[in-house]
Design a protein around this motif. Structure first.
Motif, mmCIF file in Angstrom:
data_model
loop_
_atom_site.group_PDB
_atom_site.id
_atom_site.type_symbol
_atom_site.label_atom_id
_atom_site.label_comp_id
_atom_site.label_asym_id
_atom_site.label_seq_id
_atom_site.Cartn_x
_atom_site.Cartn_y
_atom_site.Cartn_z
ATOM 1 N N LYS A 51 0.874 -1.085 0.040
ATOM 2 C CA LYS A 51 -0.035 -0.046 -0.003
ATOM 3 C C LYS A 51 0.855 1.110 -0.204
ATOM 4 C CE LYS A 51 -4.217 -2.262 1.957
ATOM 5 N NZ LYS A 51 -4.832 -2.468 0.726
ATOM 6 N N ALA A 89 -6.618 9.579 -0.825
ATOM 7 C CA ALA A 89 -6.854 9.888 0.805
ATOM 8 C C ALA A 89 -5.627 10.582 0.891
ATOM 9 C CB ALA A 89 -7.373 9.107 1.618
ATOM 10 N N VAL A 119 -8.337 5.649 8.767
ATOM 11 C CA VAL A 119 -8.222 4.259 8.342
ATOM 12 C C VAL A 119 -6.806 3.619 8.348
ATOM 13 C CG1 VAL A 119 -8.799 2.763 6.244
ATOM 14 C CG2 VAL A 119 -10.129 4.887 6.441
ATOM 15 N N LYS A 122 -4.099 0.771 7.589
ATOM 16 C CA LYS A 122 -4.080 -0.322 6.597
ATOM 17 C C LYS A 122 -2.725 -1.064 6.880
ATOM 18 C CE LYS A 122 -6.748 1.867 3.023
ATOM 19 N NZ LYS A 122 -7.011 2.354 1.792
ATOM 20 N N VAL A 178 -7.347 -3.890 6.327
ATOM 21 C CA VAL A 178 -7.825 -2.701 6.248
ATOM 22 C C VAL A 178 -8.888 -2.398 7.409
ATOM 23 C CG1 VAL A 178 -9.236 -0.709 5.225
ATOM 24 C CG2 VAL A 178 -7.397 -2.276 3.757
ATOM 25 N N ILE A 229 -11.515 0.412 9.452
ATOM 26 C CA ILE A 229 -11.983 1.395 9.310
ATOM 27 C C ILE A 229 -12.274 2.196 10.884
ATOM 28 C CG2 ILE A 229 -13.980 2.955 8.370
ATOM 29 C CD1 ILE A 229 -12.580 1.602 6.120
ATOM 30 N N GLU A 286 -4.561 6.640 7.144
ATOM 31 C CA GLU A 286 -5.019 7.788 6.113
ATOM 32 C C GLU A 286 -6.437 8.396 6.424
ATOM 33 O OE1 GLU A 286 -4.907 5.460 2.318
ATOM 34 O OE2 GLU A 286 -6.998 5.242 2.534
ATOM 35 N N GLU A 287 -6.705 9.401 5.792
ATOM 36 C CA GLU A 287 -8.106 10.012 6.269
ATOM 37 C C GLU A 287 -9.088 9.223 5.891
ATOM 38 O OE1 GLU A 287 -8.910 13.676 4.173
ATOM 39 O OE2 GLU A 287 -7.732 13.037 2.369
ATOM 40 N N MET A 288 -10.343 9.223 6.401
ATOM 41 C CA MET A 288 -11.451 8.475 6.037
ATOM 42 C C MET A 288 -12.321 9.360 4.906
ATOM 43 S SD MET A 288 -14.396 6.565 8.159
ATOM 44 C CE MET A 288 -15.758 7.404 7.742
ATOM 45 N N LEU A 289 -12.489 8.652 3.635
ATOM 46 C CA LEU A 289 -13.186 9.328 2.647
ATOM 47 C C LEU A 289 -14.459 8.822 2.631
ATOM 48 C CD1 LEU A 289 -10.944 8.862 -0.298
ATOM 49 C CD2 LEU A 289 -10.904 10.688 1.217
ATOM 50 N N GLU A 297 -18.888 3.759 -3.586
ATOM 51 C CA GLU A 297 -17.637 3.268 -4.235
ATOM 52 C C GLU A 297 -17.894 2.845 -5.759
ATOM 53 O OE1 GLU A 297 -15.130 0.498 -2.102
ATOM 54 O OE2 GLU A 297 -16.096 1.359 -0.178
ATOM 55 N N LYS A 315 -19.336 -4.643 -0.125
ATOM 56 C CA LYS A 315 -18.201 -5.328 0.836
ATOM 57 C C LYS A 315 -18.815 -5.795 2.271
ATOM 58 C CE LYS A 315 -14.154 -4.201 -1.418
ATOM 59 N NZ LYS A 315 -14.079 -2.954 -2.067
ATOM 60 N N MET A 359 -13.622 6.111 -4.672
ATOM 61 C CA MET A 359 -14.484 6.547 -3.651
ATOM 62 C C MET A 359 -15.114 7.666 -4.495
ATOM 63 S SD MET A 359 -15.833 5.764 -0.708
ATOM 64 C CE MET A 359 -15.038 5.355 0.846
ATOM 65 N N LEU A 397 -9.055 4.571 -3.660
ATOM 66 C CA LEU A 397 -8.928 3.938 -2.509
ATOM 67 C C LEU A 397 -7.703 2.930 -2.495
ATOM 68 C CD1 LEU A 397 -12.433 3.131 -1.585
ATOM 69 C CD2 LEU A 397 -10.919 4.766 -0.392
ATOM 70 N N GLU A 398 -7.682 2.111 -3.685
ATOM 71 C CA GLU A 398 -6.716 1.159 -4.024
ATOM 72 C C GLU A 398 -6.572 0.977 -5.339
ATOM 73 O OE1 GLU A 398 -7.733 -2.743 -2.721
ATOM 74 O OE2 GLU A 398 -9.845 -2.438 -3.314
#
Ligand code: AMP
Ligand code: GLY
Length: 432
Positions: free
Chosen positions: A104, A119, A142, A144, A154, A156, A185-188, A192, A214, A274, A283-284
């Motif tokens: 990541k 993010a 978040v 990870k 991951v 949250i 990281e910040e949460m978005l 999705e 998910k 996102m 996000l990834e």
């Protein structure tokens, strides 16, 4: 043409199904495969698909012309590199390209260096520094684990305490070596959307978008899973958002062919987005087809998948064109009771044929965790058992068919979400 598909999930059944439809496909081997791929080709249960030399040996002994790598683990282990060095056409990026999924931190640095919206984050190898950054940013956050953690790495964190607990869990080895480095990281917020692209020679050919679900239970509640249902296309995405996601995938593809990230990327790049109020953010990235996204994307692909994959594998970007059906696809995952926690295996599955036949051509059942018992009966063999796909000229008809088919399939402990696609039918405001 002889083809070898590596993997055993619903994604690999869908890949095998689409490849086997091509008149160019003669023999198809699936290692290890599942109860569904068994009827399309030859399952090779004994091959260690993370061992490049073993895969090469099998491919050479069986005159394999193309190897399609489904899951991330063999990619991250460099199986594509070994095969390519021996002159075998491979669909899947090399070891460095696969780092976009395998690390990541690498992925975030790649995004940052190429101006790809994502993010805000920092990466740590020290627990106290990670904790201090959590305190600086404040919840929600978040956390990870850097490496591959089978979708579990991951966390949250809605509260600072939860974030600090997640940092501690990573550094105390809960995710093995995957947690030696931690990204905070910040949460978005927002819906999705997955946008996958065939990538070769630094060029991206985007597929139809899809939206995964998910969480384990209805209403997006419960633990995160590998994906409980999916549909394609995604009606809530605006034209501007789609154009921005395509732009981002093109930037990312071009970056795989440029310093300092240059690598031999010939496969799928999966963008997990996102749709935030400031626009789509990544996000990834994954280095492979999505599971269960593939199960709704490939039934809508009209082009010959063998042609597309060979062109990707051989770097012939000028020969790639993608033609999509106008219809809709909705897939509901049938899981074992207890998934994503512990579950029992070996339950007899009834009604798959009945489900496929009640609306012939409009229902496809892709197997994920299935096998055969000694009496030849189909049994459950995993957490996610089946993907029931409904096709239709409208979202509603596709969704209705999928759930009608779901009713016809039974096994002890059958668990599924009853609301796949429901929010999207309600519109964008359902995410507010
Ligand atoms: P990843 O493996 O990084 O995609 O994370 C798995 C899931 O966690 C994503 O599909 C999102 O649902 C969620 N997630 C990851 N990163 C964030 C973020 N920065 N903000 C909110 N949710 C996230
Ligand atoms: N559907 C999520 C994934 O394939 O990673």
């Amino acid at each position: 043409m002889n083809i070898l598909v590596l993997g055993s999930g619903g994604r690999e059944h869908a890949l095998t199904w689409a490849l086997a439809k091509s008149p160019k496909c003669s023999e198809i081997y699936i290692a290890p495969g599942n109860g569904g791929t068994d009827s399309l080709g030859t399952n090779i249960k004994s091959l260690n698909i993370e061992d490049g030399e073993a895969v090469l040996d099998f491919a050479q002994r069986n005159d394999v012309d193309l190897v399609v790598i489904g899951p991330e683990a063999p990619l991250v282990k460099g199986v594509a590199d070994v095969l390519r060095a021996a002159g075998i056409a491979v669909f899947g990026p090399d070891e460095q390209g696969a780092q976009l999924e395998g690390s990541k931190t690498y992925s975030k640095e790649f995004m940052e260096a190429n101006g790809i919206p994502t993010a805000r984050y920092k990466s740590f190898t020290n627990r106290d520094e990670a904790r201090a950054y959590c305190e600086e940013l404040g919840a929600p956050l978040v956390v990870k684990a850097d490496g591959l953690a089978a979708g579990k790495g991951v966390i949250i964190a809605e509260t600072l305490d939860a974030a600090l607990g997640a940092v501690d869990a990573c550094f105390s080895g809960e995710f093995g070596s995957a947690g030696n480095t931690v990204v905070v990281e910040e949460m978005l917020t927002g819906p999705e959307c997955s946008l996958l692209a065939f990538v070769t020679n630094g060029k991206a050919f985007c597929m139809a978008p899809a939206q995964d679900h998910k969480r384990a239970y209805d209403g997006d509640l419960g633990p995160n899973t590998g994906g409980m249902g999916v549909y394609s296309p995604v009606p809530i995405v605006t034209e501007e958002e789609m154009a921005e996601m395509v732009r981002i995938m093109e930037v990312a593809a071009a970056a795989t062919a440029k310093d300092p990230f240059v690598n031999d990327y010939r496969g799928v790049l999966y963008g997990g987005f996102m749709l935030t109020p400031e626009g789509p953010k990544v996000l990834e990235f994954n280095a492979r087809f999505g599971d269960p996204e593939t199960q709704v994307i490939l039934p809508r692909l009209k082009s010959d998948l063998v042609d597309v994959m060979m062109a990707v594998a051989e770097g012939r970007d000028g020969d790639i064109s993608l033609d999509w059906a106008d219809d809709w696809a909705v897939s509901v995952v049938l899981a074992s009771e207890g998934y994503p926690g512990s579950y029992e295996k070996g339950k007899v599955i009834l009604g798959v044929q009945d489900a496929e036949e009640f609306d012939e051509g409009k229902i496809i059942v892709f197997h994920a965790g299935t096998g055969l018992n000694s009496d030849g009966e189909l049994i459950t063999a995993g957490g996610r058992v089946l993907n029931v796909v409904g096709l239709g000229s409208t979202f509603d008809s596709a969704r209705h068919r999928a759930y009608e088919a779901v009713k016809r399939i039974n096994f002890e402990g059958k668990q599924f979400r009853t609301d796949i696609g429901k929010k999207a039918q309600e519109g964008r405001s359902a995410w507010n």
